[in-house]
Design a protein around this motif. Sequence first.
Motif, short mmCIF file in Angstrom:
data_model
loop_
_atom_site.label_atom_id
_atom_site.label_comp_id
_atom_site.label_asym_id
_atom_site.label_seq_id
_atom_site.Cartn_x
_atom_site.Cartn_y
_atom_site.Cartn_z
N GLY A 10 55.84 -8.12 -77.50
CA GLY A 10 54.67 -7.92 -76.67
C GLY A 10 54.17 -6.49 -76.76
N THR A 11 53.35 -6.13 -75.81
CA THR A 11 52.77 -4.79 -75.76
C THR A 11 53.32 -4.03 -74.57
OG1 THR A 11 50.73 -5.57 -76.81
CG2 THR A 11 50.63 -3.48 -75.62
N VAL A 12 53.68 -2.79 -74.81
CA VAL A 12 54.25 -1.96 -73.76
C VAL A 12 53.73 -0.54 -73.95
CG1 VAL A 12 56.31 -1.40 -75.10
CG2 VAL A 12 56.42 -1.36 -72.60
N GLN A 13 53.69 0.21 -72.87
CA GLN A 13 53.25 1.61 -72.95
C GLN A 13 54.40 2.50 -73.41
OE1 GLN A 13 51.64 2.46 -69.05
NE2 GLN A 13 49.58 1.91 -69.73
N THR A 14 54.03 3.67 -73.93
CA THR A 14 55.03 4.65 -74.34
C THR A 14 56.00 4.93 -73.20
OG1 THR A 14 53.56 5.69 -75.95
CG2 THR A 14 55.37 7.02 -75.10
N GLY A 15 57.27 4.92 -73.54
CA GLY A 15 58.30 5.13 -72.54
C GLY A 15 58.83 3.85 -71.92
N GLY A 16 58.19 2.75 -72.20
CA GLY A 16 58.59 1.48 -71.64
C GLY A 16 59.75 0.82 -72.37
N SER A 17 60.09 -0.38 -71.90
CA SER A 17 61.23 -1.12 -72.46
C SER A 17 60.82 -2.55 -72.81
CB SER A 17 62.37 -1.17 -71.44
OG SER A 17 62.82 0.12 -71.10
N LEU A 18 61.52 -3.11 -73.77
CA LEU A 18 61.36 -4.51 -74.12
C LEU A 18 62.72 -5.07 -74.53
CD1 LEU A 18 58.14 -4.85 -76.34
CD2 LEU A 18 58.53 -5.89 -74.11
N GLU A 107 68.94 -5.42 -96.12
CA GLU A 107 68.41 -6.76 -95.92
C GLU A 107 68.93 -7.74 -96.95
OE1 GLU A 107 64.16 -5.09 -96.79
OE2 GLU A 107 64.13 -7.24 -97.10
N GLU A 108 69.41 -7.26 -98.08
CA GLU A 108 69.88 -8.17 -99.12
C GLU A 108 71.09 -8.99 -98.70
OE1 GLU A 108 67.25 -5.31 -100.93
OE2 GLU A 108 69.01 -5.05 -99.64
N VAL A 109 71.83 -8.54 -97.69
CA VAL A 109 73.03 -9.29 -97.29
C VAL A 109 72.73 -10.36 -96.26
CG1 VAL A 109 74.44 -7.28 -97.81
CG2 VAL A 109 73.72 -7.69 -95.45
N TYR A 110 71.47 -10.46 -95.85
CA TYR A 110 71.09 -11.46 -94.88
C TYR A 110 70.41 -12.63 -95.59
CZ TYR A 110 72.24 -8.00 -91.40
OH TYR A 110 72.91 -7.09 -90.62
N ASP A 111 70.88 -13.83 -95.29
CA ASP A 111 70.41 -15.02 -96.00
C ASP A 111 69.27 -15.73 -95.29
OD1 ASP A 111 73.87 -15.31 -96.17
OD2 ASP A 111 72.65 -14.88 -97.94
N TYR A 112 69.18 -15.55 -94.00
CA TYR A 112 68.20 -16.30 -93.21
C TYR A 112 67.41 -15.34 -92.33
CZ TYR A 112 71.31 -19.99 -94.72
OH TYR A 112 72.08 -20.82 -95.48
N TRP A 113 66.13 -15.67 -92.14
CA TRP A 113 65.23 -14.80 -91.40
C TRP A 113 64.38 -15.61 -90.44
CZ3 TRP A 113 65.16 -9.49 -92.12
CH2 TRP A 113 65.94 -9.01 -93.17
N GLY A 114 64.09 -15.00 -89.29
CA GLY A 114 63.16 -15.60 -88.37
C GLY A 114 61.73 -15.29 -88.77
N GLN A 115 60.80 -15.80 -87.98
CA GLN A 115 59.37 -15.62 -88.28
C GLN A 115 58.88 -14.23 -87.91
OE1 GLN A 115 57.34 -17.75 -89.78
NE2 GLN A 115 58.77 -19.43 -89.95
N GLY A 116 59.59 -13.57 -87.03
CA GLY A 116 59.18 -12.25 -86.60
C GLY A 116 58.44 -12.28 -85.27
N THR A 117 58.57 -11.21 -84.53
CA THR A 117 57.85 -11.08 -83.27
C THR A 117 57.23 -9.69 -83.20
OG1 THR A 117 58.05 -11.31 -80.85
CG2 THR A 117 59.92 -10.33 -81.98
N GLN A 118 55.99 -9.62 -82.78
CA GLN A 118 55.24 -8.37 -82.78
C GLN A 118 55.60 -7.52 -81.56
OE1 GLN A 118 52.80 -7.10 -85.08
NE2 GLN A 118 53.05 -5.25 -83.83
N VAL A 119 55.88 -6.26 -81.81
CA VAL A 119 56.07 -5.27 -80.75
C VAL A 119 55.01 -4.19 -80.95
CG1 VAL A 119 57.58 -3.47 -79.83
CG2 VAL A 119 58.53 -5.71 -80.47
N THR A 120 54.24 -3.96 -79.91
CA THR A 120 53.19 -2.94 -79.97
C THR A 120 53.41 -1.96 -78.82
OG1 THR A 120 51.61 -4.50 -80.92
CG2 THR A 120 50.72 -2.49 -79.94
N VAL A 121 53.48 -0.68 -79.16
CA VAL A 121 53.66 0.36 -78.15
C VAL A 121 52.40 1.21 -78.13
CG1 VAL A 121 55.12 2.23 -77.32
CG2 VAL A 121 56.12 0.36 -78.65
N SER A 122 51.76 1.22 -76.99
CA SER A 122 50.52 1.97 -76.86
C SER A 122 50.79 3.39 -76.37
CB SER A 122 49.57 1.25 -75.91
OG SER A 122 50.15 1.14 -74.62
N ALA A 123 49.93 4.31 -76.79
CA ALA A 123 50.12 5.71 -76.42
C ALA A 123 49.77 5.95 -74.96
CB ALA A 123 49.26 6.60 -77.31
#
Length: 123
Positions: A10-18, A107-123
Amino acid sequence: QVQLVESGGGTVQTGGSLKLSCATSARTFRIYTMGWFRQAPGKEREFVAGIRASDDAYYGDVGKGRFFISRDYTKNMMNLQMRNLNPDDTAVYYCAAGTPRDIIRTEEVYDYWGQGTQVTVSA
Protein backbone atom coordinates in the motif's frame (compact mmCIF):
# COMPACT_ATOMS: atom_id res chain seq x y z
CA GLN A 1 2.97 -26.55 -7.66
CA VAL A 2 4.07 -24.00 -5.08
CA GLN A 3 1.88 -20.97 -4.75
CA LEU A 4 2.85 -17.79 -2.94
CA VAL A 5 0.32 -15.07 -2.29
CA GLU A 6 1.51 -11.69 -1.03
CA SER A 7 -0.60 -9.15 0.79
CA GLY A 8 -0.17 -5.98 2.81
CA GLY A 9 1.27 -3.54 0.31
CA GLY A 10 0.00 0.00 0.00
CA THR A 11 0.90 3.64 0.38
CA VAL A 12 2.41 5.10 3.51
CA GLN A 13 4.07 8.37 4.46
CA THR A 14 7.77 8.71 5.22
CA GLY A 15 8.48 7.33 8.66
CA GLY A 16 5.49 5.02 8.58
CA SER A 17 5.23 1.23 8.83
CA LEU A 18 3.81 -1.59 6.76
CA LYS A 19 3.54 -5.32 7.23
CA LEU A 20 3.77 -7.60 4.24
CA SER A 21 2.59 -11.19 4.37
CA CYS A 22 3.15 -14.20 2.13
CA ALA A 23 0.83 -17.19 2.38
CA THR A 24 1.68 -20.64 1.11
CA SER A 25 0.94 -24.30 1.73
CA ALA A 26 1.91 -26.04 4.93
CA ARG A 27 4.40 -28.28 3.13
CA THR A 28 6.17 -25.39 1.46
CA PHE A 29 6.23 -23.44 4.68
CA ARG A 30 7.76 -26.29 6.69
CA ILE A 31 10.51 -27.16 4.21
CA TYR A 32 11.41 -24.22 2.01
CA THR A 33 13.63 -21.27 2.61
CA MET A 34 11.55 -18.15 2.06
CA GLY A 35 12.54 -14.63 1.26
CA TRP A 36 11.56 -11.13 0.22
CA PHE A 37 13.00 -9.24 -2.71
CA ARG A 38 12.07 -5.87 -4.11
CA GLN A 39 12.37 -4.10 -7.43
CA ALA A 40 12.09 -0.36 -7.91
CA PRO A 41 11.43 1.19 -11.33
CA GLY A 42 14.55 1.11 -13.46
CA LYS A 43 16.51 -0.91 -10.93
CA GLU A 44 17.46 -4.55 -10.53
CA ARG A 45 15.66 -6.77 -8.10
CA GLU A 46 17.42 -6.82 -4.73
CA PHE A 47 17.39 -9.02 -1.65
CA VAL A 48 15.49 -7.68 1.34
CA ALA A 49 15.36 -10.56 3.82
CA GLY A 50 15.24 -14.33 4.01
CA ILE A 51 14.34 -16.93 6.58
CA ARG A 52 15.15 -20.62 6.70
CA ALA A 53 12.85 -23.37 7.94
CA SER A 54 15.03 -23.33 11.05
CA ASP A 55 13.96 -19.69 11.62
CA ASP A 56 17.46 -18.37 10.95
CA ALA A 57 16.93 -14.91 9.45
CA TYR A 58 19.13 -12.92 7.10
CA TYR A 59 18.84 -9.33 5.95
CA GLY A 60 20.04 -7.32 3.03
CA ASP A 61 21.57 -3.90 3.54
CA VAL A 62 18.31 -2.20 2.57
CA GLY A 63 16.39 -3.31 5.62
CA LYS A 64 18.91 -3.79 8.38
CA GLY A 65 17.63 -2.32 11.59
CA ARG A 66 14.26 -1.38 10.07
CA PHE A 67 12.78 -4.58 8.68
CA PHE A 68 11.96 -7.77 10.56
CA ILE A 69 11.15 -11.10 8.91
CA SER A 70 9.26 -13.83 10.71
CA ARG A 71 7.21 -16.99 10.26
CA ASP A 72 3.67 -17.47 11.54
CA TYR A 73 3.31 -21.22 11.97
CA THR A 74 -0.39 -21.01 12.80
CA LYS A 75 -1.15 -19.52 9.38
CA ASN A 76 1.68 -20.90 7.19
CA MET A 77 2.59 -17.32 6.51
CA MET A 78 5.82 -15.38 6.28
CA ASN A 79 5.74 -11.76 7.37
CA LEU A 80 7.92 -8.74 6.78
CA GLN A 81 7.43 -5.92 9.24
CA MET A 82 8.84 -2.69 7.84
CA ARG A 83 9.39 0.39 9.96
CA ASN A 84 10.70 3.91 9.39
CA LEU A 85 9.99 3.71 5.68
CA ASN A 86 11.32 6.30 3.26
CA PRO A 87 10.74 7.02 -0.45
CA ASP A 88 13.74 4.83 -1.39
CA ASP A 89 11.74 1.85 -0.15
CA THR A 90 9.16 2.37 -2.88
CA ALA A 91 9.15 -0.81 -4.97
CA VAL A 92 7.28 -3.96 -5.84
CA TYR A 93 8.00 -6.49 -3.12
CA TYR A 94 8.13 -10.16 -4.06
CA CYS A 95 7.82 -13.23 -1.90
CA ALA A 96 10.00 -16.16 -2.94
CA ALA A 97 10.57 -19.75 -1.88
CA GLY A 98 13.35 -22.18 -2.60
CA THR A 99 14.73 -25.53 -1.53
CA PRO A 100 17.26 -25.13 1.26
CA ARG A 101 20.74 -24.15 0.09
CA ASP A 102 23.78 -22.58 1.68
CA ILE A 103 23.20 -19.34 -0.19
CA ILE A 104 20.13 -17.31 0.69
CA ARG A 105 20.68 -13.75 -0.52
CA THR A 106 20.60 -14.28 -4.30
CA GLU A 107 17.46 -14.67 -6.36
CA GLU A 108 18.88 -17.60 -8.32
CA VAL A 109 18.39 -19.93 -5.35
CA TYR A 110 14.67 -19.27 -5.20
CA ASP A 111 12.49 -21.48 -7.37
CA TYR A 112 9.08 -19.94 -6.87
CA TRP A 113 7.87 -16.35 -6.84
CA GLY A 114 4.71 -14.51 -5.94
CA GLN A 115 3.05 -11.89 -8.11
CA GLY A 116 4.42 -9.02 -6.06
CA THR A 117 2.81 -6.31 -4.00
CA GLN A 118 3.36 -2.58 -4.46
CA VAL A 119 4.77 -0.50 -1.63
CA THR A 120 4.76 3.26 -2.12
CA VAL A 121 6.28 5.66 0.39
CA SER A 122 5.37 9.28 -0.06
CA ALA A 123 7.61 12.14 1.01
